[in-house]
Write a protein that holds these residues in place. Structure first.
Motif, PDB file in Angstrom:
ATOM      1  N   LYS A 191       0.836  -1.198   0.000  1.00 39.55           N
ATOM      2  CA  LYS A 191       0.000   0.000   0.000  1.00 39.55           C
ATOM      3  C   LYS A 191       0.869   1.245   0.000  1.00 39.55           C
ATOM      4  O   LYS A 191       1.773   1.388   0.820  1.00 39.55           O
ATOM      5  CB  LYS A 191      -0.924   0.017   1.218  1.00 39.55           C
ATOM      6  CG  LYS A 191      -1.967   1.138   1.174  1.00 39.55           C
ATOM      7  CD  LYS A 191      -2.969   1.015   2.316  1.00 39.55           C
ATOM      8  CE  LYS A 191      -4.047   2.080   2.184  1.00 39.55           C
ATOM      9  NZ  LYS A 191      -5.053   1.962   3.290  1.00 39.55           N
ATOM     10  N   VAL A 192       0.588   2.143  -0.960  1.00 33.27           N
ATOM     11  CA  VAL A 192       1.316   3.398  -1.076  1.00 33.27           C
ATOM     12  C   VAL A 192       0.316   4.517  -1.361  1.00 33.27           C
ATOM     13  O   VAL A 192      -0.341   4.514  -2.409  1.00 33.27           O
ATOM     14  CB  VAL A 192       2.370   3.345  -2.201  1.00 33.27           C
ATOM     15  CG1 VAL A 192       3.116   4.679  -2.284  1.00 33.27           C
ATOM     16  CG2 VAL A 192       3.347   2.203  -1.995  1.00 33.27           C
ATOM     17  N   ASP A 193       0.182   5.446  -0.451  1.00 32.73           N
ATOM     18  CA  ASP A 193      -0.686   6.622  -0.633  1.00 32.73           C
ATOM     19  C   ASP A 193      -2.110   6.241  -1.074  1.00 32.73           C
ATOM     20  O   ASP A 193      -2.645   6.788  -2.035  1.00 32.73           O
ATOM     21  CB  ASP A 193      -0.069   7.591  -1.650  1.00 32.73           C
ATOM     22  CG  ASP A 193       1.259   8.161  -1.175  1.00 32.73           C
ATOM     23  OD1 ASP A 193       1.430   8.287   0.058  1.00 32.73           O
ATOM     24  OD2 ASP A 193       2.121   8.443  -2.018  1.00 32.73           O
ATOM     25  N   GLY A 194      -2.698   5.305  -0.403  1.00 26.30           N
ATOM     26  CA  GLY A 194      -4.086   4.936  -0.679  1.00 26.30           C
ATOM     27  C   GLY A 194      -4.269   4.016  -1.868  1.00 26.30           C
ATOM     28  O   GLY A 194      -5.400   3.653  -2.203  1.00 26.30           O
ATOM     29  N   ASP A 195      -3.184   3.608  -2.517  1.00 24.15           N
ATOM     30  CA  ASP A 195      -3.279   2.681  -3.643  1.00 24.15           C
ATOM     31  C   ASP A 195      -2.455   1.438  -3.326  1.00 24.15           C
ATOM     32  O   ASP A 195      -1.675   1.409  -2.371  1.00 24.15           O
ATOM     33  CB  ASP A 195      -2.774   3.337  -4.931  1.00 24.15           C
ATOM     34  CG  ASP A 195      -3.624   2.971  -6.128  1.00 24.15           C
ATOM     35  OD1 ASP A 195      -4.157   1.839  -6.150  1.00 24.15           O
ATOM     36  OD2 ASP A 195      -3.770   3.809  -7.042  1.00 24.15           O
ATOM     37  N   TYR A 196      -2.622   0.417  -4.148  1.00 27.60           N
ATOM     38  CA  TYR A 196      -1.932  -0.843  -3.922  1.00 27.60           C
ATOM     39  C   TYR A 196      -1.133  -1.223  -5.164  1.00 27.60           C
ATOM     40  O   TYR A 196      -1.569  -0.987  -6.305  1.00 27.60           O
ATOM     41  CB  TYR A 196      -2.933  -1.954  -3.593  1.00 27.60           C
ATOM     42  CG  TYR A 196      -3.717  -1.693  -2.333  1.00 27.60           C
ATOM     43  CD1 TYR A 196      -3.262  -2.157  -1.098  1.00 27.60           C
ATOM     44  CD2 TYR A 196      -4.905  -0.969  -2.365  1.00 27.60           C
ATOM     45  CE1 TYR A 196      -3.970  -1.915   0.072  1.00 27.60           C
ATOM     46  CE2 TYR A 196      -5.627  -0.724  -1.200  1.00 27.60           C
ATOM     47  CZ  TYR A 196      -5.153  -1.196   0.005  1.00 27.60           C
ATOM     48  OH  TYR A 196      -5.850  -0.940   1.155  1.00 27.60           O
ATOM     49  N   TYR A 197       0.043  -1.835  -4.919  1.00 30.47           N
ATOM     50  CA  TYR A 197       0.929  -2.245  -6.005  1.00 30.47           C
ATOM     51  C   TYR A 197       1.426  -3.658  -5.725  1.00 30.47           C
ATOM     52  O   TYR A 197       1.751  -4.002  -4.577  1.00 30.47           O
ATOM     53  CB  TYR A 197       2.119  -1.287  -6.118  1.00 30.47           C
ATOM     54  CG  TYR A 197       1.720   0.132  -6.426  1.00 30.47           C
ATOM     55  CD1 TYR A 197       1.682   0.596  -7.741  1.00 30.47           C
ATOM     56  CD2 TYR A 197       1.374   1.013  -5.405  1.00 30.47           C
ATOM     57  CE1 TYR A 197       1.310   1.904  -8.029  1.00 30.47           C
ATOM     58  CE2 TYR A 197       0.994   2.322  -5.681  1.00 30.47           C
ATOM     59  CZ  TYR A 197       0.965   2.757  -6.996  1.00 30.47           C
ATOM     60  OH  TYR A 197       0.579   4.052  -7.280  1.00 30.47           O
ATOM     61  N   SER A 246      -5.746  -0.155  -8.492  1.00 36.27           N
ATOM     62  CA  SER A 246      -6.996   0.594  -8.653  1.00 36.27           C
ATOM     63  C   SER A 246      -7.441   0.614 -10.104  1.00 36.27           C
ATOM     64  O   SER A 246      -8.636   0.516 -10.402  1.00 36.27           O
ATOM     65  CB  SER A 246      -6.831   2.024  -8.146  1.00 36.27           C
ATOM     66  OG  SER A 246      -5.771   2.675  -8.830  1.00 36.27           O
ATOM     67  N   LYS A 288     -11.096   6.018  -4.343  1.00 37.97           N
ATOM     68  CA  LYS A 288     -10.393   4.748  -4.135  1.00 37.97           C
ATOM     69  C   LYS A 288     -10.896   4.048  -2.866  1.00 37.97           C
ATOM     70  O   LYS A 288     -10.119   3.550  -2.049  1.00 37.97           O
ATOM     71  CB  LYS A 288      -8.883   4.967  -4.069  1.00 37.97           C
ATOM     72  CG  LYS A 288      -8.299   5.521  -5.358  1.00 37.97           C
ATOM     73  CD  LYS A 288      -6.801   5.736  -5.272  1.00 37.97           C
ATOM     74  CE  LYS A 288      -6.263   6.336  -6.558  1.00 37.97           C
ATOM     75  NZ  LYS A 288      -4.808   6.601  -6.480  1.00 37.97           N
TER      76      LYS A 288
END
Length: 556
Positions: free
Chosen positions: A254-260, A297, A313
């Motif tokens: 998780k990075v700044d409200g997003d996922y990678y 996302s 998001k």
């Protein structure tokens, strides 16, 4: 005076008798012409008035005590009663009523009146007691006999009628439905109090567990991350979400409200680490960097959640919850009714199948990019809408082998069950995904409603109008009964769509692929998928010995 009255009386009766004789003669002449001009042919349809009167007569003929009788057997689709009833139905009823209860069979078309429609919408007005009575005693002057069976067998048949294959092109089904504009998403937990059994079954499915938070589910991470591996450059504490548990498992940061996704995945079947970086999908050119330039996302989350908001998001819940297939449920929770919740089982084949295709297909949105991003899921679609207004399936050029397709157009990779299915005869004939699968959860692989072979034989078999047209299953498959080669799915649904390495999932075209297509399009054929030590030439020679297999088809 009395003589005159007597004479008048006699004359009046003579006139009446004459009129009656003339009327009778006219009726006889009309009946003669009716009979001699096809009036006794069983293939004609009864007039609407006759149908109405006959239906009312049947209704009033059923005693109140019979009408109120309850089925003492477990009526679930996968219950022993349902299995036993299905066998009885196939043996005694299918010839006239059809595998789906529609009555659209060769025998049914030759009956007067036509066999009753036993599908859900048509049979809903009959109680289980009504069905029991009609099966036990039959209906005079129709083709419906009174079956000489034990009570338990008749109740088994009633159970079978209630669980006929769920084809969706039945009277009373709906093409598209729309959720109420005021309804809100409330989450699957809101459904549990009324639908406890369904909720509890769903809760243990992959649908409900494809995305998991290791902090909430300590058992979510399958491999032992304490064991060093050059591909693994993250720890348990770095994992915000896991994805998958059946074939492969991936790990999100998780990075700044997003996922990678991390560039490593666990091969569940072979219990080993493998690299994970997508190289061939259509969106790669729009996200050309490494995995940490590819947010879930845009590429994943719309299918792995309910009510994903692309701007905020946020989700109502992660995973495929109830409202993913039934729409927002606030009004239904407040006052339960069939009219304030969506249900693919009440939609026609296209709309019902769309509810599954939204995630089980490869394609892209009609409008891309959306707000500056390219998405790999149907943004804006919700169940009940027309998926083709939001989503286009991956295109394929005949003869080309690509990342997504074999040369003949069959799916080359996983998550393309929908791409396959819409090309099948099953889809053409009104069979929907939920005819075979129950996304609420079952004890069978692939969320099948019953074991695969039993499921296929519900509709197909030596005595079925749907085929196969052979004296026995063994005669059709040319393999011993009970062997892998004699299973319907072995030939018609071979595992040829790649998901990870040598792990494949089943094709959903239901077409038998011969060795000629393997040579021409590099698509695996069902024979050599099992007989891996043989060549396509060996397969072709073997098939030539099958006298019931068209030699012309084998060249295609």
């Amino acid at each position: 005076m009395s003589s005159a009255l007597s004479s008048a009386f006699k004359n009046r009766w003579i006139r009446r008798l004459a009129i009656a004789a003339v009327f009778a003669l006219v009726v006889l002449i009309a009946l003669y012409f009716y009979v001699t001009n096809g009036g006794m042919i069983a293939r004609q349809d009864p007039p609407s008035l006759e149908k109405l009167i006959a239906g009312k007569l049947v209704d009033i003929s059923i005693p109140a005590s019979a009408h109120e009788s309850k089925n003492p057997l477990e009526a679930k689709p996968d219950s022993p009663a349902a299995f036993a009833g299905a066998e009885l139905y196939k043996k005694n009823c299918e010839i006239c009523h059809g595998f789906d209860g529609s009555g659209k069979t060769d025998a049914g078309a030759g009956l007067y009146p036509r066999p009753g429609d036993l599908r859900r919408a048509a049979a809903a007005r009959r109680t289980d007691g009504d069905l029991f009575y009609l099966i036990r005693y039959g209906i005079r002057n129709t083709g419906m006999p009174g079956w000489q069976m034990q009570d338990e067998q008749i109740w088994q048949l009633v159970t079978a009628v209630r669980n006929l294959p769920r084809t969706t092109n039945a009277p009373g089904t709906v093409s598209q439905q729309s959720a109420s504009p005021t309804a809100q998403f409330v989450g699957s937990a809101s459904c549990r109090s009324c639908h406890t059994d369904i909720y509890d079954r769903w809760k243990s499915t992959l649908m409900a567990n494809v995305v998991r938070d290791p902090k909430e589910h300590p058992d979510a991470i399958i491999p032992d991350l304490s064991k060093p591996n050059p591909l693994v450059k993250f720890t348990r504490d770095d994992v915000a979400f896991t994805y998958g548990a059946k074939w492969k498992q991936r790990y999100f940061k998780k990075v700044d409200g997003d996922y990678y996704p991390y560039p490593a995945q666990w091969d569940v079947i072979h219990k080993q680490w493998k690299p994970y970086t997508v190289k061939d999908d259509w969106w790669v050119k729009h996200y050309p960097g490494d995995n940490f330039t590819r947010p879930t996302s845009a590429l994943c989350d719309g299918c792995h959640s309910v009510n994903y908001d692309i701007e905020k998001k946020t989700v109502t819940e992660w995973n495929v919850g109830c409202e993913k297939c039934h729409g927002p449920g606030s009004e239904h929770v407040a006052k339960a009714s069939n009219f304030n919740i969506l249900n693919p089982a009440r939609m026609d084949t296209v709309a019902a199948t769309d509810s599954c295709l939204q995630c089980h297909s490869q394609g892209q949105p009609l409008t891309n990019p959306i707000k500056g991003k390219h998405y790999d899921w149907p943004v804006g679609y919700s169940v009940g809408a027309k998926l083709s207004d939001f989503w286009k399936l991956e295109e394929h050029k005949a003869g080309e082998n690509t990342f997504t397709h074999f040369g003949d157009g069959t799916a080359h990779k996983n998550r393309m069950q929908g791409n396959d299915y819409i090309t099948s005869q099953m889809y053409t004939h009104g069979v929907a995904c939920h005819t075979c699968h129950d996304s609420h959860g079952t004890q069978h692989d692939g969320l099948l409603r019953k074991p695969a072979q039993a499921l296929c034989l519900d509709c197909h078999g030596p005595s079925s109008p749907s085929g196969p047209h052979a004296p026995s299953i063994e005669a059709h498959t040319h393999h011993k009964a009970g062997s892998t080669g004699s299973e319907c799915i072995a030939c018609h649904m071979p595992k040829i769509a790649q998901t990870l390495g040598d792990i494949n999932v089943r094709s959903h075209t239901f077409r038998f692929v011969g060795p000629a297509k393997s040579d021409a399009f590099k698509i695996p054929n069902a024979c050599n998928v099992c007989h891996t030590d043989k060549t396509t030439a060996w397969t072709a020679d073997a098939l030539k010995k099958w006298s019931d297999l068209s030699p012309w088809r084998m060249k295609q």
